[in-house]
Structure formats: C-alpha cells, structure tokens
Design an enzyme around this catalytic site. Structure first.
Site, PDB file in Angstrom:
ATOM      1  N   HIS A  32      27.995  43.558 -24.591  1.00 39.85           N
ATOM      2  CA  HIS A  32      29.079  42.712 -24.074  1.00 39.85           C
ATOM      3  C   HIS A  32      30.119  42.412 -25.152  1.00 39.85           C
ATOM      4  O   HIS A  32      30.758  41.372 -25.148  1.00 39.85           O
ATOM      5  CB  HIS A  32      28.531  41.426 -23.442  1.00 39.85           C
ATOM      6  CG  HIS A  32      27.845  41.696 -22.141  1.00 39.85           C
ATOM      7  ND1 HIS A  32      28.488  41.600 -20.931  1.00 39.85           N
ATOM      8  CD2 HIS A  32      26.590  42.112 -21.866  1.00 39.85           C
ATOM      9  CE1 HIS A  32      27.648  41.924 -19.956  1.00 39.85           C
ATOM     10  NE2 HIS A  32      26.488  42.248 -20.493  1.00 39.85           N
ATOM     11  N   ASP A  34      32.250  45.110 -25.879  1.00 37.40           N
ATOM     12  CA  ASP A  34      33.293  46.148 -25.729  1.00 37.40           C
ATOM     13  C   ASP A  34      34.532  45.652 -24.986  1.00 37.40           C
ATOM     14  O   ASP A  34      35.614  46.189 -25.186  1.00 37.40           O
ATOM     15  CB  ASP A  34      32.740  47.470 -25.164  1.00 37.40           C
ATOM     16  CG  ASP A  34      32.238  47.386 -23.738  1.00 37.40           C
ATOM     17  OD1 ASP A  34      32.080  46.260 -23.220  1.00 37.40           O
ATOM     18  OD2 ASP A  34      31.994  48.452 -23.156  1.00 37.40           O
ATOM     19  N   GLY A 120      21.288  53.785 -12.224  1.00 32.89           N
ATOM     20  CA  GLY A 120      21.213  52.337 -12.045  1.00 32.89           C
ATOM     21  C   GLY A 120      20.217  51.661 -12.975  1.00 32.89           C
ATOM     22  O   GLY A 120      19.804  50.534 -12.735  1.00 32.89           O
ATOM     23  N   SER A 124      23.623  54.521 -18.011  1.00 34.93           N
ATOM     24  CA  SER A 124      24.946  55.117 -17.824  1.00 34.93           C
ATOM     25  C   SER A 124      24.960  56.473 -17.146  1.00 34.93           C
ATOM     26  O   SER A 124      25.631  57.396 -17.598  1.00 34.93           O
ATOM     27  CB  SER A 124      25.675  55.217 -19.161  1.00 34.93           C
ATOM     28  OG  SER A 124      26.585  54.183 -19.226  1.00 34.93           O
ATOM     29  N   ASP A 170      30.473  53.299 -22.637  1.00 34.46           N
ATOM     30  CA  ASP A 170      29.607  54.293 -22.002  1.00 34.46           C
ATOM     31  C   ASP A 170      30.211  55.689 -22.021  1.00 34.46           C
ATOM     32  O   ASP A 170      29.550  56.671 -22.349  1.00 34.46           O
ATOM     33  CB  ASP A 170      29.319  53.885 -20.550  1.00 34.46           C
ATOM     34  CG  ASP A 170      28.616  52.547 -20.458  1.00 34.46           C
ATOM     35  OD1 ASP A 170      28.170  52.029 -21.496  1.00 34.46           O
ATOM     36  OD2 ASP A 170      28.529  52.009 -19.335  1.00 34.46           O
TER      37      ASP A 170
HETATM   38  P1  ADP Z   1      24.244  53.382 -14.369  1.00 41.33           P
HETATM   39  O1  ADP Z   1      25.513  53.925 -14.885  1.00 41.33           O
HETATM   40  O2  ADP Z   1      23.676  52.296 -15.204  1.00 41.33           O
HETATM   41  O3  ADP Z   1      23.212  54.435 -14.082  1.00 41.33           O
HETATM   42  P2  ADP Z   1      25.941  52.657 -12.178  1.00 41.33           P
HETATM   43  O4  ADP Z   1      25.736  51.754 -11.009  1.00 41.33           O
HETATM   44  O5  ADP Z   1      27.078  52.408 -13.079  1.00 41.33           O
HETATM   45  O6  ADP Z   1      24.548  52.690 -12.958  1.00 41.33           O
HETATM   46  O7  ADP Z   1      26.096  54.153 -11.649  1.00 41.33           O
HETATM   47  C1  ADP Z   1      25.164  54.686 -10.729  1.00 41.33           C
HETATM   48  C2  ADP Z   1      25.914  55.405  -9.626  1.00 41.33           C
HETATM   49  O8  ADP Z   1      26.516  56.620 -10.152  1.00 41.33           O
HETATM   50  C3  ADP Z   1      25.019  55.890  -8.502  1.00 41.33           C
HETATM   51  O9  ADP Z   1      24.826  54.876  -7.534  1.00 41.33           O
HETATM   52  C4  ADP Z   1      25.804  57.057  -7.945  1.00 41.33           C
HETATM   53  O10 ADP Z   1      26.846  56.614  -7.099  1.00 41.33           O
HETATM   54  C5  ADP Z   1      26.451  57.648  -9.185  1.00 41.33           C
HETATM   55  N1  ADP Z   1      25.623  58.727  -9.741  1.00 41.33           N
HETATM   56  C6  ADP Z   1      24.990  58.748 -10.928  1.00 41.33           C
HETATM   57  N2  ADP Z   1      24.307  59.906 -11.102  1.00 41.33           N
HETATM   58  C7  ADP Z   1      24.520  60.647 -10.000  1.00 41.33           C
HETATM   59  C8  ADP Z   1      24.110  61.961  -9.556  1.00 41.33           C
HETATM   60  N3  ADP Z   1      23.326  62.722 -10.294  1.00 41.33           N
HETATM   61  N4  ADP Z   1      24.539  62.380  -8.351  1.00 41.33           N
HETATM   62  C9  ADP Z   1      25.336  61.615  -7.599  1.00 41.33           C
HETATM   63  N5  ADP Z   1      25.761  60.409  -7.949  1.00 41.33           N
HETATM   64  C10 ADP Z   1      25.368  59.900  -9.127  1.00 41.33           C
HETATM   65 MG    MG Z   2      27.308  52.802 -15.107  1.00 45.69          MG
END
Ligand code: ADP
Ligand code: MG
Length: 385
Positions: A32, A34, A120, A124, A170
């Site tokens: 937190h 950035d 999620g 990232s 990220d």
């Molecule tokens: P984080 O970046 O911490 O993993 P975020 O909520 O920022 O979590 O991003 C997750 C979202 O990114 C997923 O809900 C999806 O919409 C998208 N995403 C990530 N990886 C993929 C993938 N391999 N295929 C499709 N969508 C993806």
């Molecule tokens: Mg993310």
C-alpha cells in the site's frame, strides 16, 4: 507452451505468430505504498500466463482462455469502450484499448491463453494477463515500447477499462523482474534497481501461503484506505505520503492531529511512512549480504498492516503466527489484504515443520486448507517462441 500453441491451432485454424509468457508476482515488502508515490519490492513467480497470439488486419479481436468456461469472445478493436466489458475479457481488451488510445496501430488479434498463476490470490494474475498481451502486441506490431511503459499502459487498462484502482507495482513486476532478483521500484519516478535475492544459495526458502480467502481489490475498503492516505497527505501539505520523513514521523503525526487528522488517518500515515522505511531497510540488508535479518522487518510489516492499516484477516494472521511459532525467520501478508496470500521466510531445514504447523493451525481453526508453495525469483515477461 506446446499445449497453448496446439490449442491455438485447434481454435483458429493456423499457427500463432508467437507465444509469450508473463509471470505473477509476490511483493517482498512495500504494501500500500504504490499509490503514495513510495517504494515497493516485488519479485516474479515461476507461475506464468502464456499467450499464443497472431495479428489480424480486419479489426477483430478474438479472445479465448483455457481457464474460463465458454468459447471464443469476439470484439471490435476500434469500438472498445471502458466499462462495457464485465468479464475476464476486459483485461486483454483493455490493453488493446490502451495501446490504441496511445496512438499505436493495433488492428486486431487472435489470442489464446492459459495460466498457472492462481487467480484472485493476491499474486497478480490480472497483471500477468495484461502484460502478456501487451508484450505480444508490442512485439508483433513492432511498437518498440519499453517494459516500464508497457506496465503503465497495462495499469491504465486495469484502472480505466476494467475499473480497478490499482497502483503501478503489479504490472511493472510482471514486465520488468529478473530471475534471482527482487525489483526495488520507486513508484514516483519509476526508477528501478534489481537487487540480488537468491535465498537458495544461502540455505533459505520463501514460502507463499495462499489462504484461499478471496480478496476483493476494487471494493470499498481499498478505496477508503486510499482516500485516507490522500487526506493525510493533503492535511500535512505534501504531494504524497512518500514525502513525510521517517525520522520526523512522531512530530508529523502530532502535527497531523492538530490539523484535524483523526486517529484513523494517523494510523494510515504511520503505516505508509514506516513501510517505505522498511523497504529501504530490506534493500540495505540485502545489499550488505545480511539476508537473514530481513525476517524481523517482514514481520514488523505484517504488524503494521494488521494494526495500523487494518487490512489483515484471521487466516493471514494465522499463517504469520503459526509460521513464526514454528521457527520462521519472518512472515507477513502480501498483496492488497483481506485474504489472498502470505509469505514466510525460513531456513531450508525448517520448511517442512513450518508448513505442517500452518496446515495444522488452519485445520484447528476450521479454515479451508491453504495452498503452500515455494517461490523462487523468476524472470519477467518474455517471448517463448
Ligand atoms: P489477482 O490479480 O490477485 O489474481 P484480480 O481480481 O486482480 O486478482 O484478477 C483476477 C481476474 O483476472 C480474474 O477474475 C479474471 O477475470 C482475470 N484472469 C486472470 N487470469 C486469467 C486467465 N488465465 N484467464 C482468464 N481470465 C483471467
Ligand atoms: Mg490483480
């Protein structure tokens, strides 16, 4: 890579022009900070999002993910509008939109991707997805955009097109990290320094513990913290909390109180200022070869996020407490908070004991079993073939 290439052929009927990979990341320290113009220190994970991509000249953008149910999604590259895509395609479409907005002649693409970055989990996957698309299009359309600038465009895609208010860490980590190094990034001027971070050579390991608790990045809590930080900076009369000197922190917090900053704002300010200082301390320790001594700094960072920034959760605290009780050198939550992952620094010989202790603590608290894996600093985004 072969699987992604073969699946591309099966979907689109021709070989892709190339295949690219971009990693997820963990942040070693600097949470937190950035969006306060401060310091961060992520490194890339071996987990990547791999994309097979070909150009198109007819304006069509065709997107497919092996990780999502459903067929190919087809969009019109020239008609992309922020806020209109509400599923995963917003991330790659947002990148195309940001490139076109910046004047780059991207006239469409066929994309198939697959990822090993847990989604999620605070690692990232979203940045890995954006950066792999940006790098592929940068290469194919010969745009000549340097990594740090691709990261900026990806951040714009996520902020404006997807609508998630994230900082620059990220995307920069995914685009610019190097194997065996952590990336010391100044988010004000985007200057970077690669800091050697080879734990295995020194008999240590870094574990990532995914609590399986879903964080909700774009929800109100993140926005509230951001607004609180901005309020603190405004009251103190600085551009960003980065400008509050650590060695004047006590006096500055007192002044903040006199200026009308409530207890919550003072806590937020204290976290950001001490966290920036912790990043500088970790850099200095690593550069001096005193790697084991970063452990307590990481643990201090957790306490600050838990008590001052107040974004931890019982699962993250359980990882940290159980790991430390089982002999870890240091442990902290990493990422946005309210779930996601924690990191644990440990002697190689203690990894098994610590892993078991964390798993047992989760079972005792009736939490979903965590996913534990070792993180070795891996390379940033690159072309695979
Ligand atoms: P984080 O970046 O911490 O993993 P975020 O909520 O920022 O979590 O991003 C997750 C979202 O990114 C997923 O809900 C999806 O919409 C998208 N995403 C990530 N990886 C993929 C993938 N391999 N295929 C499709 N969508 C993806
Ligand atoms: Mg993310």
């Amino acid at each position: 890579m072969e699987q992604v290439r073969n699946d591309f052929v099966a979907l689109y009927g021709s070989e892709p022009e190339g295949v690219w990979a971009a990693p997820g990341r963990v942040n070693l320290i600097g949470e937190h900070t950035d969006y306060n113009d401060g310091f961060v220190m992520p490194f890339a994970l071996p987990h990547t999002t791999v994309a097979a991509v070909s150009r198109r000249t007819d304006g069509r953008l065709r997107l497919h993910s092996a990780d999502i149910e459903g067929g190919v999604v087809e969009l019109d590259a020239a008609a992309l509008e922020p806020g209109t895509d509400h599923d995963w395609t917003a991330y790659p479409a947002g990148v195309v939109w940001a490139l076109r907005e910046a004047g780059h002649p991207v006239t469409g693409a066929d994309v198939h991707l697959a990822s090993t970055v847990p989604s999620g989990a605070g690692l990232s996957s979203s940045a890995a997805l954006e950066v792999v698309i940006a790098l592929a299009l940068n290469d194919l359309y010969e745009l000549g955009i340097p990594g740090w600038k691709l990261a900026r465009l990806c951040q714009r895609a996520e902020n404006v097109y997807v609508g998630a208010p994230t900082g620059i860490m990220d995307q920069t980590a995914s685009a610019c990290c190097e194997a065996g190094h952590a990336l010391f990034l100044d988010t004000r001027d985007l200057s970077q320094k690669q800091i050697p971070f080879d734990l295995a050579a020194e008999g240590m390991r870094l574990l990532v513990v995914d609590t399986r608790v879903k964080h909700a990045h774009s929800d109100g809590e993140y926005g509230k913290r951001r607004a609180g930080c901005e309020k603190g900076a405004a009251l103190l009369g600085v551009d960003a909390l980065r400008d509050v000197a650590h060695d004047e922190l006590d006096a500055e917090l007192e002044r903040l109180g006199e200026l009308g900053g409530d207890e919550e704002v003072r806590r937020l300010v204290r976290h950001v200022v001490t966290e920036d200082h912790r990043v500088e301390r970790v850099v200095a320790l690593l550069e001096a070869g005193r790697t084991r001594e970063i452990g307590p700094v990481l643990t201090e960072g957790h306490a600050s996020l838990r008590d001052d920034f107040r974004i931890s959760c019982p699962e993250l605290d359980t990882v940290v407490d159980a790991a430390l009780a089982a002999g870890a050198l240091g442990a902290r939550m990493t990422g946005g908070g309210f779930g996601g992952s924690a990191i644990v620094l440990a002697e190689a010989a203690d990894v098994e004991t610590i892993t078991k202790a964390v798993q047992e603590a989760f079972a005792a608290a009736s939490f979903t079993a965590p996913r534990v894996f070792e993180a070795v600093p891996a390379p940033g985004a690159r072309r695979l073939g």
